[in-house]
Design an enzyme around this catalytic site. Structure first.
Site, PDB file in Angstrom:
ATOM      1  N   SER A  24      52.106 -33.024  40.897  1.00 38.53           N
ATOM      2  CA  SER A  24      51.392 -33.978  41.547  1.00 38.53           C
ATOM      3  C   SER A  24      51.298 -33.218  42.898  1.00 38.53           C
ATOM      4  CB  SER A  24      52.625 -34.892  41.402  1.00 38.53           C
ATOM      5  OG  SER A  24      53.790 -34.744  42.056  1.00 38.53           O
ATOM      6  N   CYS A  86      56.394 -30.652  36.726  1.00 39.33           N
ATOM      7  CA  CYS A  86      56.781 -31.779  36.825  1.00 39.33           C
ATOM      8  C   CYS A  86      57.652 -33.120  35.961  1.00 39.33           C
ATOM      9  CB  CYS A  86      54.773 -32.314  36.941  1.00 39.33           C
ATOM     10  SG  CYS A  86      55.171 -34.932  37.113  1.00 39.33           S
ATOM     11  N   GLU A 165      58.156 -35.337  50.650  1.00 43.57           N
ATOM     12  CA  GLU A 165      56.743 -35.267  50.742  1.00 43.57           C
ATOM     13  C   GLU A 165      56.891 -35.319  52.504  1.00 43.57           C
ATOM     14  OE1 GLU A 165      53.836 -34.271  49.071  1.00 43.57           O
ATOM     15  OE2 GLU A 165      55.066 -33.877  47.341  1.00 43.57           O
TER      16      GLU A 165
HETATM   17  N1  DGL Z   1      57.288 -33.510  41.664  1.00 38.03           N
HETATM   18  C1  DGL Z   1      57.388 -34.422  40.405  1.00 38.03           C
HETATM   19  C2  DGL Z   1      57.846 -34.688  38.769  1.00 38.03           C
HETATM   20  O1  DGL Z   1      58.330 -33.772  38.833  1.00 38.03           O
HETATM   21  C3  DGL Z   1      56.043 -35.281  40.682  1.00 38.03           C
HETATM   22  C4  DGL Z   1      56.641 -36.772  41.892  1.00 38.03           C
HETATM   23  C5  DGL Z   1      55.770 -37.717  42.393  1.00 38.03           C
HETATM   24  O2  DGL Z   1      54.972 -37.366  41.885  1.00 38.03           O
HETATM   25  O3  DGL Z   1      56.270 -38.826  41.799  1.00 38.03           O
HETATM   26  O4  DGL Z   1      58.100 -35.981  39.311  1.00 38.03           O
END
Ligand code: DGL
Length: 282
Positions: A24, A86, A165
């Site tokens: 994401s 992700c 982030e």
């Molecule tokens: N880094 C992602 C994950 O592993 C998504 C985090 C997100 O966009 O909420 O879930």
């Protein structure tokens, strides 16, 4: 077969087609970092869907729509494999993506569960992840299928991704430490000895998490485990890359001012020029 292995010797398995990786946002770069360290000759094309991050609170329908576009974009390159870096997409829609594609598509759930089962001694495994990942139940299902005697205690941590982030992930930062204590102390009280970091943003929180969970809890980095599974998969398909240092090409759906500053914190190496992509076109 024989032809395959002869070709392999002659060409030294020089399948220089890139590996596609997406997340994401920037979190998936922690998985790229691991791929770079164990597969330094591979070329990687990374897509971060920065215009739509975070994914973690979204419905399955929206996640499927986004993930299909992300895959479609990466497939516009001649990639040889795809890593869904992700946790949210992997836990909600990976089987759909795999069914729709003839390409090897790997996620982060199964490798993390496998590792957790290998390290737990008391068979009490914790999971921290986004709300959508926890809601999917994918980690519990996967672990139950491998070992019915393991208890999984899951906790959604919706504030972690926005804090990471925004670079608020360091030990000593009172915001992240307060939030992390609230999320993690109940897990600690459950007596888990293994904790899956089920979101690729969380490796940046490793120190904060370790400080709260203490030395008796082993942390499992899902992106790192997925990178190892990717290596095994490429080896099985005779499609590892040759002997020249591989490169990274970075794409994002929105390039904001802090992208260039943030990306190296995830990747831990200098970041190439980021290219913008209009993901609505895919
Ligand atoms: N880094 C992602 C994950 O592993 C998504 C985090 C997100 O966009 O909420 O879930």
């Amino acid at each position: 077969g024989l032809v395959g292995s002869e070709m392999c010797i002659r060409d030294r398995c020089m399948d220089e087609r890139p590996i596609g990786v997406f997340d994401s946002g920037l979190g998936g770069l922690t998985a790229v970092r691991e791929i770079r360290s164990i597969l330094p000759f591979e070329n990687i094309i990374y897509f971060g869907d920065t215009s739509r991050v975070p994914y973690g609170g979204r419905s399955r329908e929206i996640l499927l729509k986004y993930a299909r576009q992300d895959v479609h974009f990466l497939r516009s390159f001649d990639i040889k494999a795809l890593l869904v870096a992700c946790g949210t997409v992997s836990s909600n829609v990976l089987p759909d993506l795999q069914r729709e594609s003839d390409l090897p598509i790997l996620g982060v759930v199964e490798p993390a569960c496998r590792k957790a089962l290998a390290v737990t001694r008391n068979k009490r495994v914790g999971l921290i992840a986004t709300a959508a990942s926890v809601r999917s139940g994918a980690y519990e299902r996967t672990i139950a299928a491998m070992d019915g005697g393991v208890t999984v205690v899951a906790r959604a941590c919706p504030l972690f991704v926005p804090l990471v982030e925004n670079s608020r992930y360091r030990v000593g930062d009172c915001v992240i430490e307060t939030v992390a204590r609230e999320y993690l102390e109940p897990l600690k009280a459950e007596g888990i000895d293994t904790l899956i970091l089920g979101c690729t943003h969380y490796p940046l929180l490793e120190e904060v998490v370790a400080k709260i969970m203490g030395p008796d809890v082993t942390l499992v980095d899902s992106g790192a485990q997925a990178a190892r599974q990717l290596r095994d998969s490429l080896a099985r398909h005779d499609s590892l890359c040759g002997e020249r240092q591989g490169g990274i090409t970075l794409y994002a759906s929105d390039i904001t001012g802090d992208f260039g500053a943030l990306a190296p914190q995830f990747l831990r190496e200098p970041v190439p020029q980021v290219l913008e992509v209009d993901i609505d076109k895919y």
